[in-house]
Design a protein around this motif. Structure first.
Motif, PDB file in Angstrom:
ATOM      1  N   ASP A 126     -13.076 -14.630  -8.875  1.00 28.85           N
ATOM      2  CA  ASP A 126     -12.175 -13.793  -8.374  1.00 28.85           C
ATOM      3  C   ASP A 126     -13.022 -12.889  -8.169  1.00 28.85           C
ATOM      4  OD1 ASP A 126     -10.995 -12.345  -6.359  1.00 28.85           O
ATOM      5  OD2 ASP A 126      -9.467 -12.878  -7.282  1.00 28.85           O
ATOM      6  N   MET A 129     -11.498  -9.237  -8.854  1.00 29.64           N
ATOM      7  CA  MET A 129     -10.709  -9.033 -10.480  1.00 29.64           C
ATOM      8  C   MET A 129     -11.808  -8.420 -11.844  1.00 29.64           C
ATOM      9  SD  MET A 129      -8.219 -12.446 -10.594  1.00 29.64           S
ATOM     10  CE  MET A 129      -7.062 -11.986 -11.554  1.00 29.64           C
ATOM     11  N   ASN A 130     -11.715  -7.773 -12.224  1.00 30.71           N
ATOM     12  CA  ASN A 130     -11.977  -7.849 -13.657  1.00 30.71           C
ATOM     13  C   ASN A 130     -12.066  -8.040 -14.517  1.00 30.71           C
ATOM     14  OD1 ASN A 130     -10.411  -7.292 -15.196  1.00 30.71           O
ATOM     15  ND2 ASN A 130     -10.052  -4.994 -14.010  1.00 30.71           N
ATOM     16  N   SER A 133      -8.782  -9.399 -16.511  1.00 25.41           N
ATOM     17  CA  SER A 133      -7.714  -9.311 -15.570  1.00 25.41           C
ATOM     18  C   SER A 133      -7.762 -11.085 -15.536  1.00 25.41           C
ATOM     19  CB  SER A 133      -7.797  -8.712 -14.658  1.00 25.41           C
ATOM     20  OG  SER A 133      -7.341  -7.270 -14.676  1.00 25.41           O
ATOM     21  N   ILE A 134      -9.233 -11.504 -15.221  1.00 24.63           N
ATOM     22  CA  ILE A 134      -9.912 -12.449 -15.063  1.00 24.63           C
ATOM     23  C   ILE A 134      -9.680 -13.683 -16.349  1.00 24.63           C
ATOM     24  CG2 ILE A 134     -12.175 -14.381 -14.944  1.00 24.63           C
ATOM     25  CD1 ILE A 134     -13.342 -12.373 -12.621  1.00 24.63           C
ATOM     26  N   GLU A 137      -5.687 -14.046 -17.329  1.00 27.60           N
ATOM     27  CA  GLU A 137      -4.309 -14.629 -16.388  1.00 27.60           C
ATOM     28  C   GLU A 137      -3.934 -15.225 -16.569  1.00 27.60           C
ATOM     29  OE1 GLU A 137      -4.420 -15.107 -11.862  1.00 27.60           O
ATOM     30  OE2 GLU A 137      -5.798 -15.319 -12.388  1.00 27.60           O
ATOM     31  N   TYR A 171     -16.958  -5.949 -13.090  1.00 29.68           N
ATOM     32  CA  TYR A 171     -16.669  -7.188 -12.240  1.00 29.68           C
ATOM     33  C   TYR A 171     -17.812  -7.772 -12.589  1.00 29.68           C
ATOM     34  CZ  TYR A 171     -12.941  -4.419 -10.212  1.00 29.68           C
ATOM     35  OH  TYR A 171     -11.594  -3.500 -10.564  1.00 29.68           O
ATOM     36  N   ARG A 187     -12.249 -17.364 -20.649  1.00 27.43           N
ATOM     37  CA  ARG A 187     -10.955 -18.223 -19.710  1.00 27.43           C
ATOM     38  C   ARG A 187     -10.479 -19.142 -20.149  1.00 27.43           C
ATOM     39  NH1 ARG A 187     -11.427 -18.375 -13.060  1.00 27.43           N
ATOM     40  NH2 ARG A 187     -12.893 -20.157 -14.048  1.00 27.43           N
TER      41      ARG A 187
END
Length: 344
Positions: A126, A129-130, A133-134, A137, A171, A187
């Protein structure tokens, strides 16, 4: 074995096979319903079965459009099969038409253990989103941690994937393709999965970066005892990465087995043709056979009998009429061919 704070919580299953796919098929409807036109179906995957032992890497290889990525999504339950079932640690999780599939409430806890790394890292991140956050999440959504604790897990996992923690506030557009793919891997690993689908994870990267990402995935498997489904069209990559291999053609598995055995003695003409196109790296060393000729038939109307017979240089009449079954030729090396090459 190297240790780190994140790896201690990764799970090792006592089950012999972590993943079992049984008779998976997927057809996509196309057109129809307008002015009486008959609906057509694209047969992306047809009667595919295989097992992936815990801690191993199963390489799925074939030409573009053969159904590799669709198979990976079927395994994860991202798309529903037309026919067939998927078992995760001997638990039925996906079944055609969802008659016996796990209900969403029971499936949700398993989602974190079955992750995917997509081919295009930029498209799967995304841009608003930084990185912190990615990566965190999923950790927050699965209630593994929250707030600063979730960011700590993100930072640990990014470090495990070769990224510095100071990237958390940056980002996706600020990173190179290789760095973005490391973020995608982090992630997935932040959720401490047991199984990872790597869908052409290096295909969109520069050649100079591909080896780095591949080596990272190999190291992560050794450290964290991960189980992989590794999807690629590059047989050189599959040989480097996978312990088991499945060769797909037009939605059908035509050969499976230990990677060393398949490379040493390819039994299907299609596998032999694919291997003949791999550069040997040795000057003057000839190819096994001329490169494969002809075009892949349409998945809307696959040929009868063996799907490969329209391009096979040694096809016989039976190949045009009778579909061969995937049969064990010995030591787990299976082939779907009426007359495997070793018997000619």
């Amino acid at each position: 074995m190297p240790t780190n704070p994140a790896s201690a919580q990764f799970y090792t299953s006592p089950s012999r096979h972590l993943i079992k796919a049984a008779h998976l098929s997927k057809s996509f409807p196309h057109g129809g319903g307008f002015l009486g036109r008959k609906k057509r179906f694209l047969k992306a995957v047809s009667d595919v079965s295989f097992e992936i032992p815990q801690g191993s890497a199963f390489g799925l290889v074939g030409e573009s459009g053969c159904g590799k990525s669709t198979t990976g999504r079927l395994i994860l339950g991202l798309i529903e099969p037309t026919e067939g079932t998927v078992y995760f640690e001997d638990n039925l999780i996906v079944e055609a038409h969802a008659r016996k599939s796990l209900p969403p409430r029971e499936m949700l806890p398993l989602r974190r253990h079955m992750q995917i790394v997509f081919q295009d890292p930029f498209a799967s991140l995304d841009p608003l989103m930084n990185v912190g956050s990615i990566v965190s999440e999923g950790v927050r959504k699965h209630s593994l941690a929250s707030g600063s604790a979730a960011l700590d897990i993100a930072a640990e996992t990014l470090k495990l994937c070769g990224m510095e923690s100071d990237c958390l506030r940056r980002y996706p557009h600020e990173f190179s393709g290789g760095q973005r793919q490391r973020i995608c891997i982090a992630r997935a690993l932040a959720l401490k999965p047991k199984f990872l689908v790597a869908d052409e994870p290096i295909a969109a990267l520069d050649v100079s970066i591909q080896a780095q990402i591949l080596n990272l995935l190999v190291d992560l498997q050794e450290q964290l005892q991960l189980t992989y489904l590794f999807i690629s069209h590059d047989l050189g990559v599959i040989r480097r990465f996978s312990t088991l291999i499945g060769v797909m053609y037009l939605g059908v598995l035509v050969e499976t087995g230990p990677t060393a055995a398949v490379y040493r003695t390819p039994l299907h003409p299609y596998t032999r043709s694919l291997l003949s196109a791999v550069p040997s790296g040795m000057p003057g060393q000839g190819r096994i056979k001329p490169p494969l000729q002809g075009e892949v038939p349409s998945a809307f109307n696959p040929p009868a009998g063996c799907a490969f017979h329209t391009r096979c240089p040694i096809a016989l009449d039976i190949c045009k009429a009778v579909k061969p079954e995937l049969t064990d030729a010995g030591d787990g090396h299976c082939v779907a061919c009426h007359y495997p090459l070793s018997s000619r």
